[in-house]
Structure formats: C-alpha cells, structure tokens
Design a protein around this motif. Sequence first.
Motif, mmCIF file in Angstrom:
data_model
loop_
_atom_site.group_PDB
_atom_site.id
_atom_site.type_symbol
_atom_site.label_atom_id
_atom_site.label_comp_id
_atom_site.label_asym_id
_atom_site.label_seq_id
_atom_site.Cartn_x
_atom_site.Cartn_y
_atom_site.Cartn_z
ATOM 1 N N ALA A 121 0.836 -1.205 0.000
ATOM 2 C CA ALA A 121 0.000 0.000 0.000
ATOM 3 C C ALA A 121 0.870 1.255 0.000
ATOM 4 C CB ALA A 121 -0.920 -0.007 1.212
ATOM 5 N N VAL A 122 1.958 1.228 0.795
ATOM 6 C CA VAL A 122 2.890 2.365 0.855
ATOM 7 C C VAL A 122 3.546 2.569 -0.507
ATOM 8 C CG1 VAL A 122 5.046 3.207 1.847
ATOM 9 C CG2 VAL A 122 3.341 2.145 3.325
ATOM 10 N N VAL A 123 4.004 1.476 -1.119
ATOM 11 C CA VAL A 123 4.652 1.547 -2.433
ATOM 12 C C VAL A 123 3.702 2.125 -3.483
ATOM 13 C CG1 VAL A 123 5.564 0.154 -4.332
ATOM 14 C CG2 VAL A 123 6.341 -0.269 -1.999
ATOM 15 N N ASN A 124 2.468 1.666 -3.470
ATOM 16 C CA ASN A 124 1.484 2.161 -4.441
ATOM 17 C C ASN A 124 1.185 3.643 -4.244
ATOM 18 O OD1 ASN A 124 1.224 -0.347 -5.675
ATOM 19 N ND2 ASN A 124 -0.454 -0.987 -4.328
ATOM 20 N N THR A 125 1.109 4.067 -2.977
ATOM 21 C CA THR A 125 0.866 5.481 -2.667
ATOM 22 C C THR A 125 2.022 6.340 -3.154
ATOM 23 O OG1 THR A 125 -0.411 4.856 -0.703
ATOM 24 C CG2 THR A 125 0.355 7.120 -0.824
ATOM 25 N N MET A 126 3.252 5.847 -2.946
ATOM 26 C CA MET A 126 4.436 6.593 -3.392
ATOM 27 C C MET A 126 4.483 6.700 -4.911
ATOM 28 S SD MET A 126 7.583 5.394 -0.928
ATOM 29 C CE MET A 126 8.703 6.300 -1.976
ATOM 30 N N LYS A 127 4.201 5.601 -5.582
ATOM 31 C CA LYS A 127 4.214 5.614 -7.042
ATOM 32 C C LYS A 127 3.202 6.619 -7.587
ATOM 33 C CE LYS A 127 5.871 0.895 -7.888
ATOM 34 N NZ LYS A 127 5.530 -0.455 -8.398
ATOM 35 N N GLN A 128 2.033 6.663 -6.953
ATOM 36 C CA GLN A 128 0.990 7.595 -7.379
ATOM 37 C C GLN A 128 1.443 9.038 -7.156
ATOM 38 O OE1 GLN A 128 -2.002 6.399 -8.786
ATOM 39 N NE2 GLN A 128 -2.101 8.549 -9.430
ATOM 40 N N ALA A 129 2.098 9.288 -6.002
ATOM 41 C CA ALA A 129 2.581 10.633 -5.690
ATOM 42 C C ALA A 129 3.642 11.082 -6.683
ATOM 43 C CB ALA A 129 3.146 10.660 -4.268
ATOM 44 N N ILE A 130 4.531 10.176 -7.073
ATOM 45 C CA ILE A 130 5.575 10.511 -8.045
ATOM 46 C C ILE A 130 4.961 10.857 -9.397
ATOM 47 C CG2 ILE A 130 7.531 9.554 -9.352
ATOM 48 C CD1 ILE A 130 8.201 7.957 -6.764
ATOM 49 N N GLU A 131 3.911 10.143 -9.756
ATOM 50 C CA GLU A 131 3.225 10.417 -11.029
ATOM 51 C C GLU A 131 2.512 11.766 -11.002
ATOM 52 O OE1 GLU A 131 3.167 8.845 -13.902
ATOM 53 O OE2 GLU A 131 4.575 7.324 -13.171
ATOM 54 N N ASN A 132 2.021 12.151 -9.817
ATOM 55 C CA ASN A 132 1.203 13.359 -9.711
ATOM 56 C C ASN A 132 1.981 14.639 -9.410
ATOM 57 O OD1 ASN A 132 -1.025 11.750 -10.156
ATOM 58 N ND2 ASN A 132 -1.572 11.567 -7.988
ATOM 59 N N HIS A 133 3.289 14.519 -9.220
ATOM 60 C CA HIS A 133 4.093 15.701 -8.879
ATOM 61 C C HIS A 133 5.254 15.878 -9.855
ATOM 62 C CE1 HIS A 133 1.974 14.793 -5.082
ATOM 63 N NE2 HIS A 133 2.007 16.091 -4.895
ATOM 64 N N ASN A 134 5.719 17.109 -9.955
ATOM 65 C CA ASN A 134 6.736 17.456 -10.952
ATOM 66 C C ASN A 134 8.154 17.046 -10.569
ATOM 67 O OD1 ASN A 134 4.706 18.701 -12.441
ATOM 68 N ND2 ASN A 134 5.020 20.675 -11.413
ATOM 69 N N SER A 135 8.434 17.006 -9.266
ATOM 70 C CA SER A 135 9.804 16.720 -8.832
ATOM 71 C C SER A 135 9.829 15.932 -7.531
ATOM 72 C CB SER A 135 10.599 18.024 -8.663
ATOM 73 O OG SER A 135 9.900 18.932 -7.844
ATOM 74 N N VAL A 136 10.954 15.268 -7.304
ATOM 75 C CA VAL A 136 11.150 14.438 -6.112
ATOM 76 C C VAL A 136 12.452 14.863 -5.436
ATOM 77 C CG1 VAL A 136 11.511 12.092 -5.244
ATOM 78 C CG2 VAL A 136 9.925 12.482 -7.144
ATOM 79 N N TYR A 137 12.403 15.028 -4.116
ATOM 80 C CA TYR A 137 13.587 15.401 -3.339
ATOM 81 C C TYR A 137 13.846 14.354 -2.261
ATOM 82 C CZ TYR A 137 13.044 20.178 -5.193
ATOM 83 O OH TYR A 137 12.924 21.280 -6.013
#
Length: 229
Positions: free
Chosen positions: A25-41
């Motif tokens: 569930a955590v992995v899926n949430t993270m993947k979705q967040a990466i898709e929905n945002h422009n950058s990752v820090y």
Amino acid sequence: MPKSKRNKQVTLSKTKKKGREHKEAVVNTMKQAIENHNSVYVFSFENMRNLKFKEFREKLKSTSRFFLGSNKVMQVCLGRSADDEIRPGLHKVSKLLRGDAGLLCTNLPKEEVERLFNEYEEYDFARTGSSVTEKVELKEGPLEQFTHEMEPFLRKQGMPVRLNKGVVELISDFVVCEEGKPLSPEAARILRLLGIQMATFRLCLICRWSPDDFELYIEGPDDSDIESA
C-alpha cells in the motif's frame, strides 16, 4: 505444582506487525505521488520533532507529499537500478535514501523548495543521550528561579542545594553538562527547568529529481558512483 493456563498473562499493548499488504500500500501510494508531482527530493533530518514536522508538512499539503519510514521500502518503490526504476533516473534518488532521510514529492518551484528548507529551523529541549552543544554551569548562591518546593527534586538530579530562609540555594558551583558529551537524564531535566534549548530540528536537502534533471545538494563519498550510474 504446575502453573494454571487460566492465569496466563496477556500483554494488552501487543500490536500486529505491519505485513506485506501494508508495504504494498505504501509503495502504491508513493508511485501515485511521483506520477502526480513534478519533482522528487531526498532530504535528511536532524533532531526530529514529530509535532513540528507535522506542522511543516501541513503548510505544504496542497502542493506536496512527504514520505518517512523504511528506507528499504522507499528504495524498492523507486527502483535500485536503471533496470527496475519506475521512471528514468530515479534509481539515483534511491541510492541516497540512507540513515535519517525522507522523500518529498512536490509541484512547488525549485527555488521555493530550497528557500523553505534553508529557512526552516526549530529549537527544542535536548533529549537524553544527545550531544551537548555548550557547557552549562551554575554558580554558588541563590537560585531564585526555583520555588522552595523544587528543592527535593533538584537534589535528586544531583544538584548540591539547600533551603536558606525559604530560598533554594546552591552550596557550590555545579556543572550541569559539558560540551561534546552525551546529555544525561538528570541534565536534560535541569536544562528544561532552566529553559535552555540545545536541540535544533533541521531539514536538509540532499538531491532533486525531475523528468529532465538530477541535482545533488550535498556531496558524499559515493556521489561519483551515483553520477555514473
């Protein structure tokens, strides 16, 4: 005489371990967040204070998503190599998730993220075991900041005190803590009573990823390996 099974003790605080379903569930949430945002820090933290971090996170709630927890789970999500990364270049981010670190997915401009992290600094009382940042010594004489009811408690913390006409008095100089040494439980309590805050909660950017860019903010021993990966 054998023990009765009826008298078996049950720990009410026992909790169920987070299993595979939770991690997925955590992995899926993270993947979705990466898709929905422009950058990752990737950012590191020092002297984490959950309440203060929650307040910082709430300020960016509309534009950003924070992830803290198992670095291993986050690495698996991003991909540990170019072969299994979920987006090109994210395996470089994965390699930097070490120690006290977290992940930020955001739509904020780079300059705004850098400003927020550079300006963020919260002071708090140091906890037992943390490294002392400065020597604190109390001089012999009256301690008028403490009421007479505090005298027994101060004595229990190792302070050489007595009551003199209803005033707490230090009968000799007393070193509360020494710079560079671990803070004892007694010293931590005394510093709190004195109102001395030695812990600074900081967030420090380590790297930034976007679909067309990867940038390191902090150089480390393995950076050459990351750049060549």
